[in-house]
Design an enzyme around this catalytic site. Structure first.
Site, PDB file in Angstrom:
ATOM      1  N   PHE A 185       0.835  -1.206   0.000  1.00  0.00           N
ATOM      2  CA  PHE A 185       0.000   0.000   0.000  1.00  0.00           C
ATOM      3  C   PHE A 185       0.867   1.253   0.000  1.00  0.00           C
ATOM      4  O   PHE A 185       1.860   1.328   0.736  1.00  0.00           O
ATOM      5  CB  PHE A 185      -0.855   0.069   1.280  1.00  0.00           C
ATOM      6  CG  PHE A 185      -1.802  -1.062   1.500  1.00  0.00           C
ATOM      7  CD1 PHE A 185      -3.122  -0.993   1.064  1.00  0.00           C
ATOM      8  CD2 PHE A 185      -1.400  -2.206   2.188  1.00  0.00           C
ATOM      9  CE1 PHE A 185      -4.014  -2.027   1.306  1.00  0.00           C
ATOM     10  CE2 PHE A 185      -2.284  -3.245   2.443  1.00  0.00           C
ATOM     11  CZ  PHE A 185      -3.598  -3.160   1.988  1.00  0.00           C
ATOM     12  N   ASP A 186       0.470   2.241  -0.781  1.00  0.00           N
ATOM     13  CA  ASP A 186       0.949   3.599  -0.565  1.00  0.00           C
ATOM     14  C   ASP A 186       0.246   4.124   0.685  1.00  0.00           C
ATOM     15  O   ASP A 186      -0.735   3.537   1.155  1.00  0.00           O
ATOM     16  CB  ASP A 186       0.623   4.452  -1.792  1.00  0.00           C
ATOM     17  CG  ASP A 186       1.038   5.896  -1.640  1.00  0.00           C
ATOM     18  OD1 ASP A 186       2.057   6.163  -0.967  1.00  0.00           O
ATOM     19  OD2 ASP A 186       0.349   6.777  -2.192  1.00  0.00           O
ATOM     20  N   GLY A 187       0.731   5.245   1.217  1.00  0.00           N
ATOM     21  CA  GLY A 187       0.132   5.788   2.427  1.00  0.00           C
ATOM     22  C   GLY A 187      -0.922   6.844   2.153  1.00  0.00           C
ATOM     23  O   GLY A 187      -2.128   6.588   2.201  1.00  0.00           O
ATOM     24  N   PHE A 302      -1.158  -0.859  -4.329  1.00  0.00           N
ATOM     25  CA  PHE A 302      -2.147   0.206  -4.434  1.00  0.00           C
ATOM     26  C   PHE A 302      -1.479   1.574  -4.310  1.00  0.00           C
ATOM     27  O   PHE A 302      -0.747   1.821  -3.349  1.00  0.00           O
ATOM     28  CB  PHE A 302      -3.192   0.075  -3.321  1.00  0.00           C
ATOM     29  CG  PHE A 302      -4.031  -1.167  -3.376  1.00  0.00           C
ATOM     30  CD1 PHE A 302      -5.097  -1.267  -4.258  1.00  0.00           C
ATOM     31  CD2 PHE A 302      -3.772  -2.246  -2.534  1.00  0.00           C
ATOM     32  CE1 PHE A 302      -5.895  -2.408  -4.302  1.00  0.00           C
ATOM     33  CE2 PHE A 302      -4.562  -3.385  -2.562  1.00  0.00           C
ATOM     34  CZ  PHE A 302      -5.623  -3.472  -3.454  1.00  0.00           C
ATOM     35  N   ASP A 304      -2.156   6.051  -5.449  1.00  0.00           N
ATOM     36  CA  ASP A 304      -3.083   7.040  -5.999  1.00  0.00           C
ATOM     37  C   ASP A 304      -2.473   7.855  -7.133  1.00  0.00           C
ATOM     38  O   ASP A 304      -3.191   8.636  -7.767  1.00  0.00           O
ATOM     39  CB  ASP A 304      -3.543   7.999  -4.889  1.00  0.00           C
ATOM     40  CG  ASP A 304      -2.404   8.870  -4.367  1.00  0.00           C
ATOM     41  OD1 ASP A 304      -2.549  10.101  -4.333  1.00  0.00           O
ATOM     42  OD2 ASP A 304      -1.358   8.321  -3.971  1.00  0.00           O
TER      43      ASP A 304
END
Length: 333
Positions: A185-187, A302, A304
């Site tokens: 995951f990105d944060g 993931f 954004d």
């Protein structure tokens, strides 16, 4: 007759039943995310729906090749297998739903392809909407995560409050773990809100560092994928309860462009305030994510921001774009 019935009953009992929806972690996957339908999509766009359906029916015994979500789904199924070994009646496990706007006439090819891949791909729930958007059904299916190759449908689902991502195939053919589900995951704008990212975009890095240090003890608001990390954590604890921490089939990674020294503490304290653990946290301080992800080899990553997605793709990572937060405004401008 008695022997035949016994054989039939034994076959039924060996086939795992889907968990009850109210207890399951439901992952809805589109047909173009699960399978490689590039050629079929070309026929649909160039020749229309009738030729597309005809082509699918004529090829319904030709197995579809894996798509970008295929390895991820198989890894979810492996976690289910391990859970059921430890907890034979466990209901809190992954339930995969094929969520597609395909016509029902195409369903036979999808079913045949799923059967071809054997017990490693157990999908019992289908939703085929005949050309209509399936997004309206996601809530009815109690969906925890929706994966699609269609960015417009993913955007629609995100706006409806459902954790969703657009799948992208990697540009290299690499192997993935068969025994451990790896999720990266990105944060900001993924696990967390885009609050801090807004400051970076609008006021610059120096103001961002100052803001993060001033607010180090104030938890970030949740982002669209916080719930899915929470779901993974619940399952991990089931393995820990059976003294399986070192042999847990789920591993989570935080891969963020943040710097550890200047802005990392707030992230870690936020996770702690939520009662969530992350197995590995990698603070890259602006360095490219692709090489690190190439080492991790997650089943899904993931993020954004599309430039991180594209960098991951180039080095072989299957990436999923979350169309959420202020970064979307800057990508479109």
């Amino acid at each position: 007759w008695g022997d035949s019935k016994a054989l039939y009953d034994s076959l039924l009992s060996k086939r795992p039943r889907p968990p009850k929806p109210q207890h399951a972690i439901t992952v809805a996957v589109s047909s173009r995310a699960l399978f490689d339908l590039v050629e079929e999509r070309r026929i649909y766009e160039e020749q229309g729906v009738e030729k597309y359906v005809q082509y699918q029916q004529q090829n319904e015994n030709v197995t579809l090749k894996p798509g970008p979500a295929f390895c991820f789904v198989k890894a979810l199924e492996h976690v289910n297998t391990r859970l059921c070994e430890l907890y034979p009646n466990e209901e809190e496990r992954f339930d995969i739903v094929l969520m597609t706007n395909n016509h029902a006439q195409v369903g036979v090819r999808l079913i045949n392809s799923i059967k071809h891949y054997g017990k490693g791909l157990t999908i019992e729930r289908f939703c085929m909407t005949g050309g209509k958007s399936p997004v309206g059904y996601l809530t009815a299916y109690l969906t925890n995560l929706y994966l699609s190759a269609d960015s417009e449908k993913v955007q629609e689902a995100i706006e409806a409050g459902i954790a969703s991502a657009t799948m992208f195939t990697s540009n290299k053919d690499i192997s993935y773990s068969d025994t451990e589900l790896r999720v990266a995951f990105d944060g900001d704008a993924v696990l967390f809100s885009d609050e801090s990212e807004q400051i970076v975009k609008e006021q610059g890095l120096d103001r961002f560092f100052e803001h993060e240090q001033l607010n180090e003890n104030k938890p970030l608001a949740q982002g669209p994928l916080k719930g899915f990390l929470e779901d993974l954590g619940k399952l991990q604890k089931k393995f820990y309860a059976k003294n399986e921490r070192l042999n847990c089939p789920i591993r989570t990674f935080l891969v963020t462009a943040r710097s550890a020294a200047s802005s990392g503490a707030r992230v870690l304290k936020t996770l702690r305030s939520w009662g969530l653990e992350i197995d590995e946290a990698l603070f890259l301080a602006g360095a490219p994510k692709g090489p690190i992800l190439g080492k991790i080899r997650p089943h899904i990553f993931f993020d954004d921001q599309m430039f991180h997605i594209e960098g991951a793709q180039k080095l072989g990572t299957i990436a999923a774009h979350i169309p959420h937060g202020i970064a979307q405004k800057y990508q479109k401008s």
